[in-house]
Design a protein around this motif. Sequence first.
Motif, mmCIF file in Angstrom:
data_model
loop_
_atom_site.group_PDB
_atom_site.id
_atom_site.type_symbol
_atom_site.label_atom_id
_atom_site.label_comp_id
_atom_site.label_asym_id
_atom_site.label_seq_id
_atom_site.Cartn_x
_atom_site.Cartn_y
_atom_site.Cartn_z
ATOM 1 N N PRO A 49 -75.189 -25.289 9.960
ATOM 2 C CA PRO A 49 -75.376 -26.550 10.713
ATOM 3 C C PRO A 49 -75.442 -27.965 9.834
ATOM 4 C CG PRO A 49 -77.157 -25.161 11.359
ATOM 5 C CD PRO A 49 -76.432 -24.455 10.137
ATOM 6 N N VAL A 50 -75.819 -27.668 8.633
ATOM 7 C CA VAL A 50 -75.495 -29.022 7.393
ATOM 8 C C VAL A 50 -74.316 -29.083 7.181
ATOM 9 C CG1 VAL A 50 -76.399 -29.652 5.429
ATOM 10 C CG2 VAL A 50 -77.759 -28.334 6.382
ATOM 11 N N PHE A 52 -71.524 -28.712 9.032
ATOM 12 C CA PHE A 52 -70.776 -29.336 10.211
ATOM 13 C C PHE A 52 -71.372 -30.743 10.311
ATOM 14 C CE2 PHE A 52 -69.683 -25.246 11.442
ATOM 15 C CZ PHE A 52 -68.305 -25.122 11.214
ATOM 16 N N MET A 53 -72.616 -30.790 10.209
ATOM 17 C CA MET A 53 -73.235 -32.076 10.107
ATOM 18 C C MET A 53 -72.727 -33.023 9.129
ATOM 19 S SD MET A 53 -77.375 -33.300 10.361
ATOM 20 C CE MET A 53 -77.584 -32.856 8.368
ATOM 21 N N GLY A 54 -72.624 -32.451 8.252
ATOM 22 C CA GLY A 54 -71.949 -33.343 6.967
ATOM 23 C C GLY A 54 -70.448 -33.849 7.130
ATOM 24 N N LYS A 55 -69.607 -32.895 8.121
ATOM 25 C CA LYS A 55 -68.262 -33.470 8.355
ATOM 26 C C LYS A 55 -68.392 -34.741 9.441
ATOM 27 C CE LYS A 55 -65.659 -29.335 8.270
ATOM 28 N NZ LYS A 55 -64.281 -29.649 8.190
ATOM 29 N N ALA A 56 -69.585 -34.663 10.415
ATOM 30 C CA ALA A 56 -69.758 -35.659 11.000
ATOM 31 C C ALA A 56 -70.135 -36.974 10.384
ATOM 32 C CB ALA A 56 -70.953 -35.344 12.124
ATOM 33 N N PHE A 57 -70.453 -36.929 9.212
ATOM 34 C CA PHE A 57 -70.840 -38.005 8.268
ATOM 35 C C PHE A 57 -69.837 -38.384 7.308
ATOM 36 C CE2 PHE A 57 -75.143 -36.962 9.829
ATOM 37 C CZ PHE A 57 -75.689 -38.429 9.835
ATOM 38 N N SER A 58 -68.660 -37.477 7.313
ATOM 39 C CA SER A 58 -67.697 -37.759 6.213
ATOM 40 C C SER A 58 -66.232 -38.366 6.806
ATOM 41 C CB SER A 58 -67.296 -36.269 5.902
ATOM 42 O OG SER A 58 -68.408 -35.734 5.437
ATOM 43 N N ALA A 63 -68.228 -37.254 2.002
ATOM 44 C CA ALA A 63 -69.350 -37.716 2.172
ATOM 45 C C ALA A 63 -69.650 -38.779 1.398
ATOM 46 C CB ALA A 63 -70.436 -36.717 2.078
ATOM 47 N N PHE A 66 -73.255 -39.779 0.799
ATOM 48 C CA PHE A 66 -73.781 -38.793 0.037
ATOM 49 C C PHE A 66 -73.628 -39.122 -1.494
ATOM 50 C CE2 PHE A 66 -74.497 -34.514 -1.888
ATOM 51 C CZ PHE A 66 -75.697 -34.310 -1.417
ATOM 52 N N TYR A 75 -70.913 -32.396 -1.021
ATOM 53 C CA TYR A 75 -72.437 -31.957 -0.454
ATOM 54 C C TYR A 75 -72.550 -30.521 -0.373
ATOM 55 C CZ TYR A 75 -70.502 -31.629 4.143
ATOM 56 O OH TYR A 75 -69.854 -31.329 5.103
#
Lengths: 283, 289
Positions: A49-50, A52-58, A63, A66, A75
């Motif tokens: 989940p981290v 895919f979550m990172g993709k949403a922030f990238s 990132a 980050f 990340y």
Amino acid sequence: MELTTLSQPSLRTQLRALFVIARKDWKVFWRYPLNAVSNVFQPIIWITPVYFMGKAFSTDGQALGFAAYTGSGDYMSYILIGTVLTNFIMTVFWGMGYALKNDMDSGVLESNWLAPVSRLLILIGRTLTSMLTTTITSIVMLVIAGALFGFKPTGSTFAAILTAIPMLVGLYGFGFAFAGIVLLMREANTMVDVGSFLVQGFSGTNFPVRSLPYWLIPISLMLPLTYGLDAVRGLLLKTNTLLPIPVEVVILIAFMFVMLWIGAQIFYRIERRVRTLGTLGQH
Amino acid sequence: METSLIPRSLGQPGLLSDIRAFLAVVRREWTIFTRYPSWIIALFIWPLIFPMMYILTARALSGPDESGLAVFIATTGATDYIGYIIVGTTVWMWQNIVLWDVGFALRNEQMRGTLESNWLSPTWRFSYLLGQTGPQIVSMAMFIGVTALEFGILFGVRLNGNPWMIGLMMLAAIPAIYGLGFAFASLVITVKEANTFVFLIRGMVMIFCGITFPVAILPAWMQSFAKWLPQTYLIHGMRAAAFSNAGVNELLPDLIPLLSFGGFWLIVGYFTFLWMERRARKTGAIGQY
């Protein structure tokens, strides 16, 4: 009249005891091969989940937010290093307490305690197999996670391993103290679950501690693990560190000696108390 | 004088006796639940620390200038990333707790050695499993309430939506979540040690259902798989109800599949139970552990 004992403890007998404990744990571990599979895939499941979550922030796979904290936008490599170190931290930190709890439940703790072997040595012996199995499962995990998410260390692996050693040895001190608490309280699960979440959170296994709310940062800076994780990442990924790496290494070495001494003292005091109360065999 | 050879039972099963058995199981479970005060710690600690790991990672990904957050908002449409994550992680925790509590209900009876004797009583056997759900739903409602309260106070998370719609989504999810628990409980009796299966199911929810990210970000094959998991619709619908003020019409695309999966899993759960019950009596495995 002088008391004589049939046992003749020597360095060789102590080493033999360590080997026997490790061999027994090795056999038990591989009797349940699904556990090994679980050890490999559980961390991957938790960090997916981290990813895919990172993709949403990238943006374009970078990132940038980050990177502003750490100096690296990679990340996932950052988190994977945290995950591998957490595997070892868990093994040393909680492994001894859990092992004692298992011995209590199986009813063998008292008889083990009667053996002419140092009790700290029994505790250390219980971590040898788990350190080896953790190394194997962590390498497999890293290979799989590297293929799935990418793992790109750019620094010196050797220097990073050397830096991690005083941190892990120092954690043995924590492990001794925790094992003593388990002897006294005879319950480990809640302490382990809540404790490990808090320690992992505050020492920054998944994120740089600089990003914590300002009122939580002092707690984080009080944990030696924070410097260990920070230095290893600094050496492997060339991320920005909280302090210069040599200073962090000095902190880790000092922590190692202090924690080993404090942990052993706490364990011996509690163990003596438990023997006085006669509650060693209870669970 | 005639002697009847037909064995006669003293039990007189009927609807009333089934309801009484169900209520007795509910009362027993509630008594056990309240006997161990450590649940109070779990009730206040877990809703906070599990989402915190993801929230703090999201905070780091946002960056000191929150440049990453702008990307997240553009990708997800959600302005409150904390609330976004809380909804996903709470649904995950709900399914996880049901798998451990309801899923291991019969197994725990087996371990305590009381399953066989309970099985001999002239009652509706499914009530043993159904009775577990009552206290479980109450404790989960408390858990979700505490989650909302803690994050509201500590992180200023505010619901923009209609609480009734959130309640509606949760009600619609009960058949799917507990139906899966029933099916699982029946299988556990057969395969005994099933921790790995719990890890597998909760892992699937964690990876595919978008607990911390929008499902649209997943590769196409993963999105296709996610459509077969009811938790995907629950998380999506709950987020829409809580933060986008969605009404019944907007929630229908989530409610319909959620209820369909609910019906499916309840039927699967019930028939798996019947199959397990027959199999266990034939093989004599009910008392083994």
